[in-house]
Design an enzyme around this catalytic site. Structure first.
Site, PDB file in Angstrom:
ATOM      1  N   PRO A   1       0.781  -1.233   0.000  1.00 25.30           N
ATOM      2  CA  PRO A   1       0.000   0.000   0.000  1.00 25.30           C
ATOM      3  C   PRO A   1       0.817   1.290   0.000  1.00 25.30           C
ATOM      4  O   PRO A   1       0.327   2.330   0.471  1.00 25.30           O
ATOM      5  CB  PRO A   1      -0.778  -0.127   1.314  1.00 25.30           C
ATOM      6  CG  PRO A   1       0.214  -0.790   2.240  1.00 25.30           C
ATOM      7  CD  PRO A   1       1.007  -1.746   1.372  1.00 25.30           C
ATOM      8  N   ASP A   2       2.067   1.279  -0.485  1.00 33.77           N
ATOM      9  CA  ASP A   2       2.928   2.454  -0.366  1.00 33.77           C
ATOM     10  C   ASP A   2       2.302   3.735  -0.904  1.00 33.77           C
ATOM     11  O   ASP A   2       2.280   4.770  -0.217  1.00 33.77           O
ATOM     12  CB  ASP A   2       4.248   2.196  -1.095  1.00 33.77           C
ATOM     13  CG  ASP A   2       5.146   1.224  -0.359  1.00 33.77           C
ATOM     14  OD1 ASP A   2       6.291   1.583  -0.091  1.00 33.77           O
ATOM     15  OD2 ASP A   2       4.699   0.105  -0.058  1.00 33.77           O
ATOM     16  N   HIS A   3       1.823   3.702  -2.147  1.00 34.64           N
ATOM     17  CA  HIS A   3       1.340   4.934  -2.761  1.00 34.64           C
ATOM     18  C   HIS A   3       0.106   5.480  -2.047  1.00 34.64           C
ATOM     19  O   HIS A   3       0.019   6.673  -1.744  1.00 34.64           O
ATOM     20  CB  HIS A   3       1.010   4.688  -4.237  1.00 34.64           C
ATOM     21  CG  HIS A   3       2.206   4.374  -5.072  1.00 34.64           C
ATOM     22  ND1 HIS A   3       2.676   3.086  -5.217  1.00 34.64           N
ATOM     23  CD2 HIS A   3       3.039   5.161  -5.792  1.00 34.64           C
ATOM     24  CE1 HIS A   3       3.739   3.099  -6.008  1.00 34.64           C
ATOM     25  NE2 HIS A   3       3.984   4.351  -6.359  1.00 34.64           N
TER      26      HIS A   3
END
Length: 802
Positions: free
Chosen positions: A555-557
């Site tokens: 889920p980085d972005h």
């Protein structure tokens, strides 16, 4: 508990898509008034439904108030105008133009409420050739390029879990809304905002043309057929009580794994310090790891991995997630009432503010529950600032962030006018700068660090820490995503920085947060996904070991967007209180919130939620269907009887509309094989994009599976100029990149100033902000405290003099 958006009023006319935007604003303290027609919104019946309660509706509308307005009547329309006159933000997701037909569209309402921020959320935007198309999560996965990178090589592509799309769109809408509202506070001018779910997914979920980690950008028209062979990027191995995933990125992590294996001679060659070499040798290496791990439990492997510096994480089912000690101890999962008389274990919320969770407080409202409530009239304060300025102009952000999350978080602020200073240490370079793959500059640096400045400084030296503290004196925000406790160990805790500057907002992010037994775990996106149940659902139903989330950095972005919203909310609150605060976001919490529907349903009905593959359990026909050509596919989802009738017309089978076997959705689900066969046969010999156009023209949700290069020429994205280009002197060609977070009426698109070299503006920043003269800077450069590029005069002179 006082929350940062206390005093902000939001009118919420969303229905399904975008409901989570109002929920997050409500979590952060806004008074969100959910407005529905007297018959109720369609989303109140959205599946899964448990004991008559729609779980997605309950989660995405918690903390809101609820009223009904009949917009078919003069009285209803007049009430909406009155409410809008005292509101700050209005968010709607009706069909484009629908509210204007009632006489209460953006132009009509803003003529009487010029300070209002009007946010429209739609599947494809308010303009363009796809404007009237129907969007479902599955359709958006297909069209956005995500589907083309999900699944096993040679197999049909695999849809990721539902929920992630809606929350991604909601986060984009909330960020755009607060950008416009922050500008309103300074200028007095409202705004119209056009949020396209299609564009949010293209640019915000796992962009092919953006800061990307392991997701391969497509800069060639010859993009390969079939799914990328990504299973070995972050491999999964069985153990005594389940499965674990490892994430070997750095050389030191591989060395720890090598020693753990007993230093096998065949892998002693230094070439295996590199990821590509290990990937090629996976067929030999992975059986060794599998044999080693088979004798241990998940807990034992995670602990031993931590001791050796090898990132290991358990692959948890939803049932395991719900009973995990860490998520209870950290407050990530709590027991709450979600409907009258119905309690469940739910994800609390995205963020901690000042140490307290900004999460669920009240259940979703019943239809018209607050109709009798009086909403006090409010004066909208008019600012006098320059409306042509970027909405975040005048803010200064000190960016200690690293890799994908760090780059994306600070880029949101840099794009919209903040002076973002990336703090870099040449002795410990950002991982993005180390992923050049033979190029002079990593593409991800060009994408993720555009519009920023770079300060090279050694924060491990007392002099460097002192200089940083001096910068904090006039800074507005400090961003970091280190292991919990790192800032404090450097003498840069929030408490310390707040003593220097009480107005500063400090945001710290990590994989699992600063509380709970997992707080010290090594964290990367693949391990977060596995630990939170996302990976267990992102697989083919008949193979629990073949996880298909290896080609994404989720889920980085989206966690970066979630954090940006919280930071901006804190800056908005500072206008009122004069004080900053500390924020904390765990990437795991982002995954848990976005998987909330499945988690809550599994908790209430154990054993009912399993990996669905490409089948929507609540709709038929639904799936990913083969089309004419090599590896060409189309996603179709039929949700109700009207769409079924429209589909029957398209496939020239009007007789099926009256067929008892297919008369209702439950009956079509019961005969899924037959209805799937009908659409599969029709699509088999058709071009997927042409078929999509025909189905959408009839009102049937459909989307061709697009590969990344096709996004650059897609008619909708082209018509809305959703891509721009970024250039850099160290790159041979320009890169396609996101143009904006949303289409604004007045706010200009971000500039695309090239990303800095590491330490490029060191001398400029120290002279401009710290008042250091050339002699002082030279001395600090020679001592290594300041780290400008090698072309800096002080370094050149030092080399010349020997």
């Amino acid at each position: 508990m006082t929350l940062p958006l206390d005093g902000v009023r939001v009118l919420d006319l969303t229905d399904g898509l975008g409901e989570s935007s109002g929920r997050y604003l409500a979590d952060l303290g806004a008074e969100v008034i959910r407005i529905e027609m007297p018959g109720g919104s369609r989303s109140r019946a959205a599946e899964p439904v448990v004991d008559g309660v729609s779980i997605p509706f309950a989660l995405r509308n918690a903390n809101k108030l609820g009223i009904t307005l009949d917009l078919d009547t003069d009285a209803g329309r007049e009430r909406l105008r009155g409410l809008a006159a005292g509101a700050d933000i209005l968010i709607e997701s009706l069909h484009p133009g629908r509210l204007s037909e009632y006489g209460v569209g953006a132009n009509e309402i803003r003529s009487v409420a010029p300070g209002l921020v009007w946010v429209s959320i739609s599947g494809f935007g308010q303009t363009g050739p796809y404007r009237d198309w129907v969007a479902t999560e599955q359709v958006l996965y297909g069209l956005s390029g995500v589907l083309s990178r999900s699944g096993a090589p040679g197999a049909e592509p695999l849809l990721p879990p539902t929920g992630l799309v809606e929350e991604t769109v909601g986060a984009h809408a909330a960020w755009a809304a607060l950008l416009a509202y922050h500008r309103r506070l300074g200028t007095g001018r409202g705004e119209t905002v056009d949020v396209s779910a299609f564009e949010a997914m293209v640019h915000g979920f796992d962009p092919g043309f953006g800061t990307q980690g392991s997701a391969a950008a497509a800069r060639s028209e010859d993009f390969p057929r079939g799914r990328p062979n990504a299973a070995n990027f972050y491999p999964v191995f069985p153990c005594k009580d389940g499965h674990v995933r490892i994430c070997l990125l750095a050389r030191r992590q591989w060395r720890g794994m090598f020693e753990w294996l007993g230093e096998p001679e065949e892998f002693a060659d230094p070439k295996y310090d590199t990821i590509p070499a290990r990937f090629v040798a996976a067929d030999t290496l992975h059986p060794l790891i599998e044999q080693l791990f088979s004798a241990y439990t998940q807990t034992e492997l995670v602990a031993e991995g931590a001791r050796r510096g090898v990132p290991v994480g358990g692959v948890h089912t939803l049932a395991e997630v719900l009973t995990t000690e860490h998520f209870a101890a950290s407050g990530s999962l709590v027991d709450a009432e979600i409907a009258p008389g119905l309690r469940a274990r739910v994800p609390s919320g995205y963020v901690r503010v000042g140490g307290d969770r900004a999460g669920i407080r009240t259940r979703a409202p019943q239809l018209g529950e607050h109709n009798d409530r009086a909403f006090a009239a409010r004066d909208i304060v008019a600012g006098t600032g320059d409306p042509s300025s970027a909405p975040l102009a005048g803010l200064r952000v000190l960016d200690l962030g690293v890799i994908v999350f760090g780059a994306e978080l600070s880029r949101q602020f840099a794009d919209y006018g903040a002076d973002v200073i990336k703090i870099e240490n040449a002795n410990f370079p950002d991982g993005l700068r180390q992923s050049k793959r033979g190029a002079a500059l990593a593409a991800s640096v060009a994408w993720g660090h555009r519009n920023k400045r770079s300060l090279g400084i050694d924060l491990r030296s007392p002099e460097g820490v002192d200089l940083f503290r001096r910068l904090v004196t006039d800074a507005d925000v400090v961003l970091a995503n280190f292991k919990p406790g790192t800032l404090a160990s450097m003498g840069l805790s929030y408490e310390t920085l707040a003593e220097i500057n009480p107005r500063v907002v400090v945001s710290e992010s990590s994989a699992f947060g600063s509380t709970g037994p997992w707080r010290t775990r090594l964290g990367y996106g693949p391990l977060v996904r596995a630990s939170c149940g996302v990976s267990a659902l992102w697989r083919y139903p008949d193979d629990e070991e073949l996880l298909c989330d290896g080609q994404t950095v989720y889920p980085d972005h989206i966690a970066a967007h979630v954090t940006a919203i919280a930071v901006l909310a804190a800056l908005i609150d500072r206008r009122r209180t004069g004080r900053g605060t500390n924020l904390e976001v765990a990437q795991a919490d982002t995954a848990l919130v976005q998987l909330g529907t499945q988690l809550v349903t599994e908790g209430l009905r154990p054993g009912t939620i399993t990996a669905p593959g490409n089948v929507d359990p609540y709709a038929a026909p639904s799936g990913v269907y083969a089309c004419a050509g090599d590896d060409e596919w189309c996603v179709v989802t039929v949700r109700d009887d009207d769409e079924w009738a429209a589909l029957c017309g398209v496939v020239d089978r009007p007789d099926l509309v009256g067929d008892r076997r297919f008369a209702t959705n439950p009956q079509r689900i019961a005969h899924r094989g037959e209805v799937d066969g009908i659409i599969a046969t029709w699509l088999r010999d058709r071009d997927p994009r042409e078929a999509t156009a025909v189905l959408q023209a009839a009102g049937v949700p459909a989307g061709a599976m697009l590969r990344l290069p096709q996004l650059l020429t897609d008619p909708q994205l082209t018509a809305r100029a959703t891509y721009t280009t970024v250039e850099h002197e160290l790159l041979p060609t320009p890169l396609s990149a996101t143009a904006r977070v949303a289409v604004f009426g007045e706010i200009a698109d971000p500039p695309t100033r090239q990303a800095p070299l590491a330490g490029e503006q060191t001398r400029q920043i120290c002279a401009e902000l710290l008042g250091l003269d050339d002699a002082e800077i030279d001395a600090l450069v020679r001592s290594g405290v300041l780290q400008p590029p090698a072309t800096d005069p002080a370094l050149v002179r030092e080399v010349a003099t020997g």
